[in-house]
Design a protein around this motif. Structure first.
Motif, PDB file in Angstrom:
ATOM      1  N   LYS A   1       0.839  -1.192   0.000  1.00  0.00           N
ATOM      2  CA  LYS A   1       0.000   0.000   0.000  1.00  0.00           C
ATOM      3  C   LYS A   1       0.880   1.251   0.000  1.00  0.00           C
ATOM      4  N   LEU A   2       0.281   2.378  -0.378  1.00  0.00           N
ATOM      5  CA  LEU A   2       1.037   3.629  -0.388  1.00  0.00           C
ATOM      6  C   LEU A   2       1.414   3.981   1.058  1.00  0.00           C
ATOM      7  N   SER A   3       2.488   4.742   1.175  1.00  0.00           N
ATOM      8  CA  SER A   3       2.894   5.160   2.518  1.00  0.00           C
ATOM      9  C   SER A   3       2.030   6.338   2.946  1.00  0.00           C
ATOM     10  N   SER A   4       1.515   6.231   4.146  1.00  0.00           N
ATOM     11  CA  SER A   4       0.715   7.357   4.637  1.00  0.00           C
ATOM     12  C   SER A   4       1.667   8.423   5.160  1.00  0.00           C
ATOM     13  N   ILE A   5       1.225   9.675   5.117  1.00  0.00           N
ATOM     14  CA  ILE A   5       2.087  10.755   5.605  1.00  0.00           C
ATOM     15  C   ILE A   5       1.787  11.076   7.066  1.00  0.00           C
ATOM     16  N   GLU A   6       0.662  10.598   7.538  1.00  0.00           N
ATOM     17  CA  GLU A   6       0.300  10.881   8.927  1.00  0.00           C
ATOM     18  C   GLU A   6      -0.683   9.826   9.424  1.00  0.00           C
ATOM     19  N   GLN A   7      -0.524   9.451  10.707  1.00  0.00           N
ATOM     20  CA  GLN A   7      -1.493   8.537  11.322  1.00  0.00           C
ATOM     21  C   GLN A   7      -1.911   9.129  12.666  1.00  0.00           C
ATOM     22  N   PHE A   8      -3.152   9.053  12.957  1.00  0.00           N
ATOM     23  CA  PHE A   8      -3.636   9.458  14.275  1.00  0.00           C
ATOM     24  C   PHE A   8      -4.961   8.756  14.532  1.00  0.00           C
ATOM     25  N   ASN A   9      -5.393   8.852  15.781  1.00  0.00           N
ATOM     26  CA  ASN A   9      -6.658   8.187  16.119  1.00  0.00           C
ATOM     27  C   ASN A   9      -7.807   9.174  16.060  1.00  0.00           C
ATOM     28  N   CYS A  10      -8.945   8.662  15.639  1.00  0.00           N
ATOM     29  CA  CYS A  10     -10.134   9.512  15.564  1.00  0.00           C
ATOM     30  C   CYS A  10     -10.473  10.016  16.972  1.00  0.00           C
ATOM     31  N   ASN A  11     -10.705  11.303  17.063  1.00  0.00           N
ATOM     32  CA  ASN A  11     -11.039  11.902  18.358  1.00  0.00           C
ATOM     33  C   ASN A  11     -12.398  11.456  18.878  1.00  0.00           C
ATOM     34  N   SER A  12     -13.194  10.907  17.992  1.00  0.00           N
ATOM     35  CA  SER A  12     -14.534  10.517  18.411  1.00  0.00           C
ATOM     36  C   SER A  12     -14.612   9.037  18.781  1.00  0.00           C
ATOM     37  N   CYS A  13     -14.115   8.154  17.891  1.00  0.00           N
ATOM     38  CA  CYS A  13     -14.290   6.715  18.146  1.00  0.00           C
ATOM     39  C   CYS A  13     -12.981   6.009  18.481  1.00  0.00           C
ATOM     40  N   GLY A  14     -11.846   6.682  18.279  1.00  0.00           N
ATOM     41  CA  GLY A  14     -10.565   6.099  18.653  1.00  0.00           C
ATOM     42  C   GLY A  14      -9.945   5.196  17.610  1.00  0.00           C
ATOM     43  N   ASN A  15     -10.654   4.948  16.500  1.00  0.00           N
ATOM     44  CA  ASN A  15     -10.090   4.102  15.450  1.00  0.00           C
ATOM     45  C   ASN A  15      -8.935   4.814  14.747  1.00  0.00           C
ATOM     46  N   GLY A  16      -7.989   4.030  14.236  1.00  0.00           N
ATOM     47  CA  GLY A  16      -6.832   4.607  13.570  1.00  0.00           C
ATOM     48  C   GLY A  16      -7.180   5.173  12.201  1.00  0.00           C
ATOM     49  N   LEU A  17      -6.651   6.357  11.921  1.00  0.00           N
ATOM     50  CA  LEU A  17      -6.874   6.991  10.624  1.00  0.00           C
ATOM     51  C   LEU A  17      -5.526   7.262   9.978  1.00  0.00           C
ATOM     52  N   GLU A  18      -5.483   7.186   8.656  1.00  0.00           N
ATOM     53  CA  GLU A  18      -4.240   7.449   7.930  1.00  0.00           C
ATOM     54  C   GLU A  18      -4.505   8.486   6.848  1.00  0.00           C
ATOM     55  N   VAL A  19      -3.554   9.396   6.686  1.00  0.00           N
ATOM     56  CA  VAL A  19      -3.674  10.411   5.639  1.00  0.00           C
ATOM     57  C   VAL A  19      -2.618  10.101   4.583  1.00  0.00           C
ATOM     58  N   PHE A  20      -3.043  10.028   3.350  1.00  0.00           N
ATOM     59  CA  PHE A  20      -2.127   9.698   2.257  1.00  0.00           C
ATOM     60  C   PHE A  20      -1.813  10.904   1.383  1.00  0.00           C
TER      61      PHE A  20
END
Lengths: 428, 206
Positions: free
Chosen positions: A9-28
């Motif tokens: 997969k492409l490399s994400s430039i940023e990862q953080f957890n959703c402030n609402s549900c806590g699931n991991g999010l990635e920005v590409f």
């Protein structure tokens, strides 16, 4: 169109957890300013340190994708690797052109479609449009003869195209989105659009209205080319997620094949069953031989096979406007009744406003299951008026099958086949 | 062009800034992001320092590449911010004839813009999206597809005109005969250019 290469997969430039549900999010996409959590529907600011929640949408479960495609999947298009980074669900309220028996017009329709945003390693994009009818690759184009449709029902904006019938026009609004966006997509964001078809390509103009002055804010032109589901599957084949889906799809596929094969089998059996019977016994009894006070015994009936037999009574009344009742018992060699059959035979005729008419009942039958081979016989009894003459024939047929079960089986498997096929199409 | 190359000292951080093109009017310091205007042998600061974030573009200042068979050098970059985001304009020179051009990069879309020689002065306020306007003698029936008021966010490398980060500029974009016509109305000057979209596949790196 698609080349299949096993890739990461492409490399994400940023990862953080959703402030609402806590699931991991990635920005590409480095330019992405907003991200809509695909798990809970919260829209977060990607650029701020705290990733504040900017708005919340209805839960994603209310807007499930139409097929296997989802944010994060990889795909190969135009010999390049792409990753799905966003989806916008649009609801169209539009007018669709129709033509029937020389008449034409526009009918108002509602339609839902998803716009998948695909990003390449070089951070170039394209949109993959998905609706219930299939998939389209959407590409922004520079028109040769730019214009918006006017009062005419015909329009085109490219060279070498005669004006074509505008097949759709209306508006579309955002009802859900997930993934990354460079600008803040708002629910109920509205666009106006009109499109026409030339050869197999759909040409569309989209324009937005500035709410402050009610003037057009921006106009864009697109062309959409249909892409087959097979090509889509090939393009997304490189995803582990798809392996599981493909396995499920294969299960549904085999169930579909099995159901349709069974339906065909039942259909064939149903037809072959019509000609498979064999007469093993027949005897005709004159009414004069029978009466209602004593049972008349038939000749011995030799049955050499177990299974289903059809006992048939055929009545032949020689006097019109009369009737006769025949009761036949079917007995084994120990004189035990194992089944019985009765027949109400009649012949009526007369004249009415339509002329001469005649009506008769001449046949009665019943299926009997014979568990043991051996010699059987029948006993018959007749109830009639004395003046009624005629005869009744007892026929027995072997090789009888229950055709109605074949019909039921055929229908059930046919129905199952369509149900399985519908489930299979979610995966293929 | 190298004959005219010379170095300047950034008036903000003292870093060395190289100028390749004698006609360049703005220079962006690669160390602190300060934009400076060239006046004779010195530089004067314009606006406050603003190092532009690299968003992973294929292009970079100083690189040489080939587009549709023509080699070019990237001299500078201008970043414009508008309501829905921003776009970058890469200032390039074709090496075969020293012709200036711009590559507009906006959300993964690329357009090569070449400057037009003449233009008609239009009132930004009177232009309506969806209308037809004469932009120049060569483009008299431009169908306007967008107009926006945007802010010059900053520059990098060399630019052919004097920019001040934070300046507001008006942009009108239209289409005629399969070409994208862009008009940039800056506080002191107006530019019109004619563009054709291209795909990154058409660019090869040297």
């Amino acid at each position: 169109m698609a080349t299949i290469i096993k890739e990461e997969k492409l490399s994400s430039i940023e990862q953080f957890n959703c402030n609402s549900c806590g699931n991991g999010l990635e920005v590409f996409n480095p330019r992405a300013k907003y991200i809509s959590c695909q798990y809970c529907g919260s829209v977060l600011d990607t650029k701020s340190e705290q990733h504040e929640i900017l708005m919340s949408m209805s839960p994603p479960t209310e807007h499930q994708p139409m097929s296997f495609i989802k944010v994060g999947l990889l795909a190969n298009f135009f010999d390049k690797k792409y990753q799905v980074i966003a989806r916008t669900r649009w609801q169209q309220d539009y007018y669709e052109y129709w033509s029937e028996e020389g008449e034409t017009g526009y009918s108002r329709e509602l339609w839902i479609y998803d716009e998948w945003l695909m990003i390449s390693e070089q951070r170039t994009y394209f949109y993959l449009v998905e609706d219930k009818d299939g998939y389209y690759i959407s590409e922004e184009i520079v028109p040769d003869n730019p214009s918006l449709p006017n009062e005419s029902s015909h329009w085109s904006f490219m060279k070498n195209q005669r004006p074509q019938i505008i097949n759709e026009y209306g508006s579309a609004s955002v009802i859900y989105f997930e993934g990354e966006s460079n600008y803040q997509i708002k629910l109920n964001d509205l666009i106006q659009f009109a499109s026409y078809k030339h050869k197999n390509t759909i040409y569309t103009a989209e324009w937005r209205i500035n709410e402050l002055n009610n003037q057009i804010k921006e106009i864009e032109f697109f062309k959409e080319d249909k892409i087959s589901k097979k090509e889509i599957i090939q393009a997304f084949e490189n995803n582990e997620e798809l392996d599981g889906l493909r396995r499920k799809g294969e299960i549904w596929q085999w169930l579909t094949y099995g159901a349709f094969a069974s339906a065909i089998l039942f259909f064939v059996l149903m037809f072959t069953s019509f000609g498979g019977t064999k007469q093993v016994f027949t005897q005709t009894f004159n009414f004069a031989e029978l009466n209602d006070s004593a049972l008349f015994k038939s000749k011995p009936i030799q049955l050499d096979e177990t299974g289903l037999y059809c006992i048939e009574l055929r009545g032949g009344i020689e006097v019109t406007n009369s009737e006769a009742f025949v009761l036949a018992y079917f007995l084994n060699n120990e004189d035990e009744v194992i089944n019985h059959l009765d027949g109400d035979f009649s012949v009526y005729s007369g004249f009415d406003s339509d002329g001469y008419w005649t009506e008769s009942t001449e046949e009665a039958d019943k299926l009997v299951k014979v568990k043991e081979t051996g010699t059987y016989h029948a006993k018959l009894m007749l109830d009639r008026e004395d003046a009624v003459t005629g005869s009744v024939t007892l026929n027995i047929f072997s090789g009888v099958v229950l055709t109605r079960y074949y019909v039921i089986g055929w229908l059930i498997f046919l129905l199952l086949g369509f149900i399985f096929r519908s489930s299979m199409k979610k995966y293929f | 062009m190298a004959l005219f190359a010379r170095e300047f000292e950034c008036p903000s951080c003292g870093g060395r800034i190289k100028r390749e093109n004698a006609a360049s009017k703005s220079l962006g310091c690669p160390y602190c992001g300060q934009t400076s205007h060239v006046s004779g042998d010195s530089l004067s600061m314009a606006g406050t320092p603003n190092l532009l974030i690299d968003y992973g573009s294929m292009f970079s200042v100083g690189m040489v590449a080939t587009l549709r068979g023509r080699r070019f050098r990237v001299s500078g970059k201008l970043r414009i911010a508008y309501e829905d985001g921003f776009w970058d304009e890469w200032y390039i020179q074709f090496l075969d004839n020293n012709q200036d051009a711009w590559i507009q990069e906006d959300d993964g879309g690329f357009i090569l813009f070449e400057p037009a020689t003449d233009y008609e002065r239009l009132s930004f306020h009177d232009i309506k999206v969806g209308g037809y306007y004469s932009f120049s003698n060569a483009y008299q029936q431009v169908f306007v597809t967008s107009k926006s008021r945007a802010k010059v966010e900053g520059g990098e490398g060399e630019l052919p005109f004097a920019i001040i980060p934070g300046d507001i500029a008006d942009f009108v974009e239209g289409v005629e005969d399969g070409k994208v016509i862009s008009m940039e109305i800056l506080p002191k000057e107006t530019h019109i250019s004619v563009g054709t979209p291209f795909k990154l596949d058409e660019v090869s790196l040297n």
